[in-house]
Write a protein that holds these residues in place. Structure first.
Motif, PDB file in Angstrom:
ATOM      1  N   GLU A 177       0.970  -1.029  -0.043  1.00 53.16           N
ATOM      2  CA  GLU A 177       0.087  -0.010   0.027  1.00 53.16           C
ATOM      3  C   GLU A 177       0.900   1.224  -0.071  1.00 53.16           C
ATOM      4  O   GLU A 177       2.009   1.298   0.645  1.00 53.16           O
ATOM      5  CB  GLU A 177      -0.922   0.096   1.466  1.00 53.16           C
ATOM      6  N   PRO A 178       0.561   2.026  -0.698  1.00 54.29           N
ATOM      7  CA  PRO A 178       1.291   3.548  -0.728  1.00 54.29           C
ATOM      8  C   PRO A 178       1.310   4.079   0.974  1.00 54.29           C
ATOM      9  O   PRO A 178       0.569   3.752   1.540  1.00 54.29           O
ATOM     10  CB  PRO A 178       0.536   4.330  -1.618  1.00 54.29           C
ATOM     11  N   PRO A 179       2.309   4.563   1.121  1.00 52.07           N
ATOM     12  CA  PRO A 179       2.330   5.081   2.516  1.00 52.07           C
ATOM     13  C   PRO A 179       1.525   6.509   2.673  1.00 52.07           C
ATOM     14  O   PRO A 179       1.253   6.978   1.593  1.00 52.07           O
ATOM     15  CB  PRO A 179       3.847   5.822   2.596  1.00 52.07           C
ATOM     16  N   PRO A 180       1.044   6.523   3.843  1.00 54.08           N
ATOM     17  CA  PRO A 180      -0.134   7.669   3.947  1.00 54.08           C
ATOM     18  C   PRO A 180       0.610   9.013   3.687  1.00 54.08           C
ATOM     19  O   PRO A 180       1.870   9.295   3.963  1.00 54.08           O
ATOM     20  CB  PRO A 180      -0.336   7.583   5.367  1.00 54.08           C
ATOM     21  N   PRO A 181      -0.167   9.900   3.048  1.00 57.48           N
ATOM     22  CA  PRO A 181       0.465  11.335   2.848  1.00 57.48           C
ATOM     23  C   PRO A 181       1.046  11.919   4.149  1.00 57.48           C
ATOM     24  O   PRO A 181       0.476  11.691   5.257  1.00 57.48           O
ATOM     25  CB  PRO A 181      -0.594  12.211   2.396  1.00 57.48           C
ATOM     26  N   PRO A 182       2.300  12.784   3.939  1.00 56.43           N
ATOM     27  CA  PRO A 182       2.574  13.520   5.392  1.00 56.43           C
ATOM     28  C   PRO A 182       1.606  14.584   5.910  1.00 56.43           C
ATOM     29  O   PRO A 182       0.637  14.988   5.058  1.00 56.43           O
ATOM     30  CB  PRO A 182       4.066  14.002   4.599  1.00 56.43           C
ATOM     31  N   PRO A 183       1.528  14.628   7.006  1.00 58.98           N
ATOM     32  CA  PRO A 183       0.590  15.585   7.711  1.00 58.98           C
ATOM     33  C   PRO A 183       0.949  17.080   7.017  1.00 58.98           C
ATOM     34  O   PRO A 183       2.012  17.510   6.895  1.00 58.98           O
ATOM     35  CB  PRO A 183       0.944  15.472   9.305  1.00 58.98           C
ATOM     36  N   PRO A 184      -0.149  17.759   6.826  1.00 56.14           N
ATOM     37  CA  PRO A 184       0.153  19.108   6.468  1.00 56.14           C
ATOM     38  C   PRO A 184       1.111  20.043   7.420  1.00 56.14           C
ATOM     39  O   PRO A 184       0.867  19.682   8.728  1.00 56.14           O
ATOM     40  CB  PRO A 184      -1.075  19.750   6.490  1.00 56.14           C
ATOM     41  N   PRO A 185       1.751  20.714   7.051  1.00 57.42           N
ATOM     42  CA  PRO A 185       2.969  21.473   7.837  1.00 57.42           C
ATOM     43  C   PRO A 185       1.706  22.561   8.749  1.00 57.42           C
ATOM     44  O   PRO A 185       0.975  22.905   8.292  1.00 57.42           O
ATOM     45  CB  PRO A 185       3.515  22.322   6.796  1.00 57.42           C
ATOM     46  N   VAL A 186       2.269  22.628   9.941  1.00 60.28           N
ATOM     47  CA  VAL A 186       1.660  23.307  10.785  1.00 60.28           C
ATOM     48  C   VAL A 186       2.623  24.438  11.576  1.00 60.28           C
ATOM     49  O   VAL A 186       3.768  24.174  11.397  1.00 60.28           O
ATOM     50  CB  VAL A 186       1.042  22.455  11.951  1.00 60.28           C
ATOM     51  N   GLY A 187       1.814  25.515  12.019  1.00 61.38           N
ATOM     52  CA  GLY A 187       2.888  26.540  12.546  1.00 61.38           C
ATOM     53  C   GLY A 187       2.967  27.832  11.707  1.00 61.38           C
ATOM     54  O   GLY A 187       2.617  27.719  10.469  1.00 61.38           O
ATOM     55  N   ASP A 188       3.012  29.046  12.517  1.00 55.98           N
ATOM     56  CA  ASP A 188       3.021  30.194  11.827  1.00 55.98           C
ATOM     57  C   ASP A 188       4.448  30.597  11.513  1.00 55.98           C
ATOM     58  O   ASP A 188       4.849  31.679  10.990  1.00 55.98           O
ATOM     59  CB  ASP A 188       2.327  31.222  12.817  1.00 55.98           C
ATOM     60  N   TRP A 189       5.600  29.871  12.171  1.00 59.88           N
ATOM     61  CA  TRP A 189       6.881  30.391  11.937  1.00 59.88           C
ATOM     62  C   TRP A 189       7.623  29.049  11.270  1.00 59.88           C
ATOM     63  O   TRP A 189       7.357  28.021  10.999  1.00 59.88           O
ATOM     64  CB  TRP A 189       7.572  30.383  13.525  1.00 59.88           C
ATOM     65  N   LYS A 190       8.746  29.804  10.366  1.00 62.83           N
ATOM     66  CA  LYS A 190       9.665  28.572   9.549  1.00 62.83           C
ATOM     67  C   LYS A 190      11.098  28.956  10.146  1.00 62.83           C
ATOM     68  O   LYS A 190      11.553  30.057  10.209  1.00 62.83           O
ATOM     69  CB  LYS A 190       9.438  29.077   8.126  1.00 62.83           C
ATOM     70  N   CYS A 191      11.587  27.719  10.754  1.00 68.90           N
ATOM     71  CA  CYS A 191      12.905  28.057  10.856  1.00 68.90           C
ATOM     72  C   CYS A 191      13.890  28.164   9.777  1.00 68.90           C
ATOM     73  O   CYS A 191      13.923  27.524   8.963  1.00 68.90           O
ATOM     74  CB  CYS A 191      13.345  26.486  11.575  1.00 68.90           C
ATOM     75  N   LYS A 192      14.805  29.242   9.861  1.00 70.85           N
ATOM     76  CA  LYS A 192      15.735  29.614   8.881  1.00 70.85           C
ATOM     77  C   LYS A 192      16.718  28.429   8.486  1.00 70.85           C
ATOM     78  O   LYS A 192      16.878  28.121   7.399  1.00 70.85           O
ATOM     79  CB  LYS A 192      16.156  31.016   8.801  1.00 70.85           C
ATOM     80  N   PRO A 193      17.299  28.174   9.461  1.00 72.36           N
ATOM     81  CA  PRO A 193      18.118  26.954   9.489  1.00 72.36           C
ATOM     82  C   PRO A 193      17.825  25.678   8.535  1.00 72.36           C
ATOM     83  O   PRO A 193      18.292  25.188   7.572  1.00 72.36           O
ATOM     84  CB  PRO A 193      18.922  26.712  10.645  1.00 72.36           C
ATOM     85  N   CYS A 194      16.585  25.193   8.979  1.00 75.63           N
ATOM     86  CA  CYS A 194      16.317  23.945   8.281  1.00 75.63           C
ATOM     87  C   CYS A 194      14.860  24.022   7.693  1.00 75.63           C
ATOM     88  O   CYS A 194      14.514  23.052   6.665  1.00 75.63           O
ATOM     89  CB  CYS A 194      16.233  22.756   9.395  1.00 75.63           C
ATOM     90  N   GLY A 195      14.060  25.062   7.838  1.00 76.53           N
ATOM     91  CA  GLY A 195      12.900  24.959   7.021  1.00 76.53           C
ATOM     92  C   GLY A 195      11.873  24.584   7.604  1.00 76.53           C
ATOM     93  O   GLY A 195      10.774  24.452   7.228  1.00 76.53           O
TER      94      GLY A 195
END
Length: 79
Positions: free
Chosen positions: A13-31
């Motif tokens: 079976e295909p793997p489940p889709p990744p959960p949608p990204p959550v959060g209002d901030w994004k880490c500059k070093p890793c995204g």
């Protein structure tokens, strides 16, 4: 004498889709998207939940508007 039947290949079976990204901030070093913990004191450092980079002080994240010059994170616009 028993005749062996050919077996059908098992299709994984295909793997489940990744959960949608959550959060209002994004880490500059890793995204990674995240939200700073509301339990942090203003003088506590906010760290990325993924790469553990120190992103700034909780007080700078809570400022209105956020003090983005002092942060290693980018505030994402609400859609």
């Amino acid at each position: 004498e028993r005749i062996a039947r050919p077996t059908r290949p098992v299709i994984p079976e295909p793997p489940p889709p990744p959960p949608p990204p959550v959060g209002d901030w994004k880490c500059k070093p890793c995204g990674t998207r995240f939200d700073p913990s509301p339990e942090l004191a203003d003088t506590d450092s906010v760290r990325c939940p993924s790469c553990n980079a120190r992103l700034g002080l909780a007080s700078d994240f809570r400022a209105d508007p956020p003090n983005v010059e002092k942060l290693r994170a980018r505030h994402l616009k609400k859609a």
